[in-house]
Every structure is written in structure tokens, then in C-alpha cells.
Design a protein around this motif. Structure first.
Motif, PDB file in Angstrom:
ATOM      1  N   SER A 100    -118.229  -0.487 -95.544  1.00 50.54           N
ATOM      2  CA  SER A 100    -117.170   0.194 -94.719  1.00 50.54           C
ATOM      3  C   SER A 100    -117.469  -0.359 -93.559  1.00 50.54           C
ATOM      4  N   THR A 101    -116.200  -0.143 -92.713  1.00 46.36           N
ATOM      5  CA  THR A 101    -116.148  -0.714 -91.457  1.00 46.36           C
ATOM      6  C   THR A 101    -117.532  -0.525 -90.521  1.00 46.36           C
ATOM      7  N   ASN A 105    -119.916  -3.032 -88.949  1.00 52.14           N
ATOM      8  CA  ASN A 105    -120.425  -3.089 -87.316  1.00 52.14           C
ATOM      9  C   ASN A 105    -121.818  -2.987 -87.054  1.00 52.14           C
ATOM     10  N   ALA A 106    -122.575  -2.258 -87.906  1.00 51.44           N
ATOM     11  CA  ALA A 106    -124.188  -1.972 -87.945  1.00 51.44           C
ATOM     12  C   ALA A 106    -124.690  -3.199 -88.229  1.00 51.44           C
ATOM     13  N   LEU A 107    -124.124  -4.135 -89.285  1.00 49.24           N
ATOM     14  CA  LEU A 107    -124.874  -5.208 -89.671  1.00 49.24           C
ATOM     15  C   LEU A 107    -124.722  -6.425 -88.667  1.00 49.24           C
ATOM     16  N   ASP A 115    -132.739  -5.156 -84.027  1.00 45.54           N
ATOM     17  CA  ASP A 115    -133.986  -6.025 -84.773  1.00 45.54           C
ATOM     18  C   ASP A 115    -133.398  -6.721 -85.932  1.00 45.54           C
ATOM     19  N   GLY A 116    -133.975  -7.760 -86.253  1.00 47.34           N
ATOM     20  CA  GLY A 116    -133.585  -8.674 -87.346  1.00 47.34           C
ATOM     21  C   GLY A 116    -132.681  -9.994 -87.135  1.00 47.34           C
ATOM     22  N   LEU A 117    -132.668 -10.510 -88.251  1.00 45.66           N
ATOM     23  CA  LEU A 117    -131.948 -11.713 -88.204  1.00 45.66           C
ATOM     24  C   LEU A 117    -130.398 -11.711 -88.343  1.00 45.66           C
ATOM     25  N   VAL A 118    -129.796 -12.641 -87.715  1.00 41.77           N
ATOM     26  CA  VAL A 118    -128.314 -12.557 -87.638  1.00 41.77           C
ATOM     27  C   VAL A 118    -127.921 -12.922 -89.216  1.00 41.77           C
ATOM     28  N   VAL A 119    -127.074 -11.927 -89.774  1.00 39.29           N
ATOM     29  CA  VAL A 119    -126.567 -12.181 -91.199  1.00 39.29           C
ATOM     30  C   VAL A 119    -125.002 -12.153 -91.473  1.00 39.29           C
ATOM     31  N   THR A 120    -124.418 -11.885 -90.343  1.00 40.48           N
ATOM     32  CA  THR A 120    -122.820 -12.118 -90.428  1.00 40.48           C
ATOM     33  C   THR A 120    -122.523 -12.341 -89.134  1.00 40.48           C
ATOM     34  N   GLN A 121    -121.242 -12.933 -88.962  1.00 43.88           N
ATOM     35  CA  GLN A 121    -120.564 -13.407 -87.851  1.00 43.88           C
ATOM     36  C   GLN A 121    -119.305 -12.553 -87.564  1.00 43.88           C
ATOM     37  N   VAL A 122    -118.956 -11.493 -88.301  1.00 41.10           N
ATOM     38  CA  VAL A 122    -117.901 -10.674 -88.075  1.00 41.10           C
ATOM     39  C   VAL A 122    -118.146  -9.227 -88.021  1.00 41.10           C
ATOM     40  N   ARG A 123    -117.440  -8.677 -87.084  1.00 40.41           N
ATOM     41  CA  ARG A 123    -117.243  -6.848 -86.866  1.00 40.41           C
ATOM     42  C   ARG A 123    -116.363  -6.536 -88.198  1.00 40.41           C
ATOM     43  N   GLY A 124    -116.750  -5.029 -88.114  1.00 41.06           N
ATOM     44  CA  GLY A 124    -115.928  -4.396 -89.049  1.00 41.06           C
ATOM     45  C   GLY A 124    -114.380  -4.817 -89.129  1.00 41.06           C
ATOM     46  N   GLY A 125    -113.922  -4.852 -90.615  1.00 40.28           N
ATOM     47  CA  GLY A 125    -112.550  -5.195 -90.524  1.00 40.28           C
ATOM     48  C   GLY A 125    -112.092  -6.545 -90.914  1.00 40.28           C
ATOM     49  N   HIS A 126    -113.415  -7.246 -90.590  1.00 41.15           N
ATOM     50  CA  HIS A 126    -112.922  -8.949 -90.557  1.00 41.15           C
ATOM     51  C   HIS A 126    -113.971  -9.293 -91.817  1.00 41.15           C
ATOM     52  N   SER A 127    -114.318  -8.690 -92.528  1.00 43.72           N
ATOM     53  CA  SER A 127    -115.027  -9.191 -93.866  1.00 43.72           C
ATOM     54  C   SER A 127    -114.335  -8.806 -94.867  1.00 43.72           C
TER      55      SER A 127
END
Length: 209
Positions: A100-101, A105-107, A115-127
Motif C-alpha cells: 500500500s501507499t 511511505n513507511a518503508l 532505524d535500518g538500511l535504505v531499501v527504497t528510493q521512492v515514496r508511496g505511489g511511485h513503486s
């Protein structure tokens, strides 16, 4: 003293332009140059944004029901991928499908504000996950562990299981995030049906057969 103006025989001497006319001409020329430079900068910036996959502004054109699950074709191909990799002695685990969007966004905040590693470069709606057109996978070892080891050879054929899965997925019609030029997403498989993210944002959707 009388000012003398030299001229070529057969031509009329031209009186010098008044300073006000010179200034106006110079101002128009400078304004034109500024316009050209601004236009070129804008075009270059737009192309760089598109090439980088950055989030571009959009205007929704079509009102459509929200996506809540994998596209039926993607879901069917996902099951074929599980079956065909199992036949090759490889057990995979689908770690993500529709997202979901809000989940996207949370990801996105992971590794940024969370906390955590960067796993995505896009916000909600852009994946493509947000439209049910993508899945992520991992490998399950014989001991039952879930791994993202791209060199793991669980079926003992001297080939990395990961790349065997990718090869099978491509034959089924998936594209692989590991082939991307910018941010490589090795667990990512998607079927975009020829639709760009901008088109999906505007409400266009692949047909459901």
C-alpha cells in the motif's frame, strides 16, 4: 571643432545611434539570452529528473478504484515462478507483493528518519508494488533459513541459485531490479505491461483478462 565621419564612397554615412537606443537594443539582447539559458537549464533538469526516476509532479486524469492486491497475471506468474524454481531444486520465498501507499511511505523512511538500511528510493505511489505489479523474493536454504545470498548454490549445480531464479523469472515475463542502472534492487521482479509510473499515477491500469 567639427566631428568628421568617414564613409565609403557611394554610401551615405549613418549617424551614430543615440545612447538610449543602444541601451534598449542591448537590454533586448540580454533578455533573449537569459530566456534561452533558462529554457536550456529547465529542459536539462527535466531530463535528469526523468532519467533518475525521481518523483515528478502529476495531475490525476482518471478516477479508478484503489489497488489492493497483485494483478491477476502477476499473481499467476508468481505461482509459476515458485513451481519452476522448485523443479530446479530451488526453494524461494515471496517476501513482498502488493504494497500500500502507506506501507511504501513507511518503508521509504527506513534508513532516513527511522532505524535500518535504505531499501527504497521512492515514496508511496511511485513503486510498482503499489499497483500490484511487482514482487520481491528470497531463497530458503535446506536448513529452512531465509537468505538473500546471491552466491548460494543450494541445488549443487555450480550455479548461483539467485541468478537461476532471475533467469526463470525473465522467461516468465518479469523484469529484474538488478538490471537497473541507478538503484539496483536485486530481490525485485516486476511486470509493468508497458506502463510508466506517471501513467499509473494518472489512473491508467493494465487490463485484467
Amino acid at each position: 571643432m567639427i566631428e568628421r565621419t568617414s564613409f565609403t564612397p557611394g554610401t551615405m554615412p549613418q549617424p551614430p545611434l543615440p545612447s538610449s537606443r543602444k541601451s534598449a537594443s542591448r537590454r533586448r539582447r540580454n533578455q533573449f539570452l537569459i530566456f534561452i539559458i533558462t529554457f536550456l537549464i529547465a529542459v536539462t533538469a527535466w531530463k535528469l529528473l526523468q532519467r533518475s526516476g525521481a518523483e515528478l509532479p502529476f495531475t490525476p486524469e482518471i478516477n479508478v478504484p484503489p489497488v489492493t492486491e497483485l494483478h491477476p497475471i502477476v499473481a499467476a506468474k508468481q505461482q509459476e515462478l515458485i513451481t519452476q524454481t522448485a523443479a530446479a531444486g530451488i526453494t524461494i520465498l515471496i517476501t513482498d507483493g502488493f504494497r500500500s501507499t502507506e506501507e511504501q511511505n513507511a518503508l521509504y523512511e527506513q534508513g532516513r528518519t527511522l532505524d535500518g538500511l535504505v531499501v527504497t528510493q521512492v515514496r508511496g505511489g511511485h513503486s510498482y508494488h503499489n499497483y500490484g505489479l511487482a514482487i520481491d523474493f528470497a531463497l530458503r536454504t535446506k536448513e529452512g533459513d531465509v537468505v538473500w545470498d546471491m552466491k548460494y548454490d543450494g541445488n549443487g549445480n555450480s550455479k548461483p541459485d539467485w541468478m537461476e531464479v532471475v533467469a526463470i523469472a525473465k522467461k516468465l515475463g518479469f523484469t529484474w531490479g538488478g538490471d537497473w542502472d541507478n538503484f539496483k534492487d536485486y530481490p525485485h521482479l516486476q511486470m509493468d505491461f508497458g506502463y510508466s509510473i506517471r501513467e499509473l499515477l494518472r489512473g491508467k491500469r493494465p487490463q485484467v483478462e
